[in-house]
Design an enzyme around this catalytic site. Structure first.
Site, PDB file in Angstrom:
ATOM      1  N   TRP A 101       0.814  -1.217   0.000  1.00 40.95           N
ATOM      2  CA  TRP A 101       0.000   0.000   0.000  1.00 40.95           C
ATOM      3  C   TRP A 101       0.845   1.263   0.000  1.00 40.95           C
ATOM      4  CZ3 TRP A 101      -4.420  -0.311  -1.994  1.00 40.95           C
ATOM      5  CH2 TRP A 101      -5.188  -1.466  -1.838  1.00 40.95           C
ATOM      6  N   ASP A 172      -1.037   6.832   6.559  1.00 44.16           N
ATOM      7  CA  ASP A 172      -2.187   6.061   6.046  1.00 44.16           C
ATOM      8  C   ASP A 172      -2.536   5.011   7.098  1.00 44.16           C
ATOM      9  OD1 ASP A 172      -3.931   4.304   4.857  1.00 44.16           O
ATOM     10  OD2 ASP A 172      -2.643   3.822   3.154  1.00 44.16           O
ATOM     11  N   LYS A 196     -12.416  -0.941   7.461  1.00 41.13           N
ATOM     12  CA  LYS A 196     -11.804  -1.945   8.346  1.00 41.13           C
ATOM     13  C   LYS A 196     -12.260  -1.723   9.798  1.00 41.13           C
ATOM     14  CE  LYS A 196      -8.403  -1.651   4.857  1.00 41.13           C
ATOM     15  NZ  LYS A 196      -8.585  -2.836   4.102  1.00 41.13           N
TER      16      LYS A 196
HETATM   17  C1  PLP Z   1      -3.306   0.566   4.210  1.00 39.53           C
HETATM   18  C2  PLP Z   1      -4.242   0.736   3.054  1.00 39.53           C
HETATM   19  N1  PLP Z   1      -4.188   1.872   2.330  1.00 39.53           N
HETATM   20  C3  PLP Z   1      -5.010   2.083   1.297  1.00 39.53           C
HETATM   21  C4  PLP Z   1      -5.934   1.145   0.925  1.00 39.53           C
HETATM   22  C5  PLP Z   1      -6.832   1.420  -0.241  1.00 39.53           C
HETATM   23  O1  PLP Z   1      -8.093   1.680   0.227  1.00 39.53           O
HETATM   24  P1  PLP Z   1      -9.368   1.896  -0.734  1.00 39.53           P
HETATM   25  O2  PLP Z   1      -9.673   0.578  -1.332  1.00 39.53           O
HETATM   26  O3  PLP Z   1     -10.387   2.397   0.226  1.00 39.53           O
HETATM   27  O4  PLP Z   1      -8.981   2.921  -1.732  1.00 39.53           O
HETATM   28  C6  PLP Z   1      -6.038  -0.043   1.646  1.00 39.53           C
HETATM   29  C7  PLP Z   1      -7.044  -1.057   1.268  1.00 39.53           C
HETATM   30  O5  PLP Z   1      -7.160  -2.114   1.800  1.00 39.53           O
HETATM   31  C8  PLP Z   1      -5.164  -0.251   2.738  1.00 39.53           C
HETATM   32  O6  PLP Z   1      -5.230  -1.377   3.452  1.00 39.53           O
END
Ligand code: PLP
Length: 360
Positions: A101, A172, A196
């Site tokens: 991520w 994040d 989550k």
């Molecule tokens: C740490 C992290 N950042 C970003 C995201 C991306 O999130 P989204 O699918 O809401 O764009 C996720 C998705 O699981 C994630 O776990």
């Protein structure tokens, strides 16, 4: 049969909250209509939103130096919003990478500004490890430093904060917000997709230092504009109202059980049960160094990959669902977010043990 849902996201929500939502689904606050059917600018909705923010502020001890935004677009929306809003001419965005991520954030960031990526992953006798936070080589002239304190796919969590950064720190926290106590003042921007630990997908919470709202940044879509959203009370356009309502209910529930402190102790207990079992087993293996193992996402591998399918189908029959690892890394992953009870982890360990004995 009781089903325990280990999905990484959208993830299970507290049953207490789901039941309450069900009870008031067709008639919210005696209005005779669902919360989904009222105007976001109506008095009851605005009152709910106000209390939702107040509740989050209490849970995370967020001071008045910070604005709390309820935005659209999930975590990836913020991969774009951060560089678009925090851009400073001539300064790079620093992206600390410790997994999939955080790398994704860099890829998006590159579209908008010069990036300086720092890979902090290292190998520690065959285990995935990270360079200690105090040793991260962070340049001084950055627009911001972005990192991901909990890598949902890799199962790596960073418990320290890079306090030596001179640029604003952006975190994040999509997969570990509200899971353990943090000091919000250590950060300049915290963002988290809701699906989550907060509520349904579609909503993203952004906690941002008010001083940063003055940054002009780049030309950007209005719905990703922090200053505009702050000015408009996160209602520049129609917000994801049902997700917002459910988030408010989750916050209320968290407060009722003793807040983040209580959640942290429950989460630590759950993670310990699972990691302890994996560590003493010859059949399963977690590849992350002990000090940076995630409290929320526990990837594990069977000693023989050819047993994966059998493991997953038998687990499902036992009521243990969504254990398949992310397609990029394979293996298994148990996501044990706030809503997962200790009982669910015990049930998983019991199943894992039986499966190991039968397939040794
Ligand atoms: C740490 C992290 N950042 C970003 C995201 C991306 O999130 P989204 O699918 O809401 O764009 C996720 C998705 O699981 C994630 O776990």
């Amino acid at each position: 049969m009781t089903v325990f849902n280990f999905c990484a996201g959208p993830a299970m929500l507290p049953p207490e909250v789901m039941k309450k939502a069900q009870q008031e689904f067709l008639d919210w606050q005696g209005l005779g209509v669902s919360v989904m059917e009222v105007s976001h600018r109506s008095k009851p909705f605005l009152a709910m939103v106000k209390e939702c923010e107040a509740s989050l502020r209490r849970l995370m001890n967020i001071s008045n130096d910070y604005e709390v935004l309820f935005m659209h677009g999930g975590g990836r929306g913020q991969f774009a919003a951060v560089p678009l809003n925090l851009f400073v001419s001539g300064k790079p965005g620093v992206y600390v990478e410790n997994g999939i991520w955080s790398q994704g954030a860099t890829v998006e960031g590159k579209k908008y500004l010069d990036t300086h990526a720092i890979d902090i992953r290292c190998d520690n006798n065959g285990q995935f490890d990270i360079v200690p936070v105090s040793q991260w080589k962070l340049p001084n002239d950055a627009a911001f430093v972005h990192y991901c304190p909990n890598e949902t796919i890799d199962g790596i969590e960073i418990f320290d904060v890079p306090k030596h950064a001179t640029a604003p720190i952006v975190a994040d926290m999509s997969s570990n917000i509200l899971s353990r106590e943090i000091n919000v003042n250590d950060f300049d921007v915290i963002y988290a997709g809701a699906q989550k630990n907060i509520g349904p997908s579609g909503l993203c919470i952004v906690i941002i230092k008010k001083a940063l709202l003055e940054r002009e940044g780049l030309v950007k879509p209005s719905i990703l504009d922090y200053a505009l959203e702050a000015k408009q009370g996160s209602m520049y356009n129609t917000p994801p109202t049902f997700a917002w309502y459910l988030a408010a209910e989750v916050f209320k529930y968290l407060e009722s059980i003793g807040g983040v402190k209580e959640m942290e102790s429950r989460n630590k207990a759950k993670a310990q049960v699972l990691y302890d079992y994996i560590d003493k087993s010859d059949f399963y293996n977690n590849k992350v160094a002990a000090h940076c193992r995630s409290l929320m996402n526990v990837p594990f591998w069977l000693k023989d990959d050819s047993l994966n399918e059998a493991f997953l189908s038998q687990a499902e029959k036992a009521g243990l669902v969504a254990l398949e690892g992310h397609r990029i890394v394979g293996g298994m992953r148990a996501s044990i977010y706030n809503a997962m009870p200790l009982e669910g982890v015990h049930a998983l360990v019991k199943f894992m043990d039986t499966f190991a004995k039968e397939n040794a």
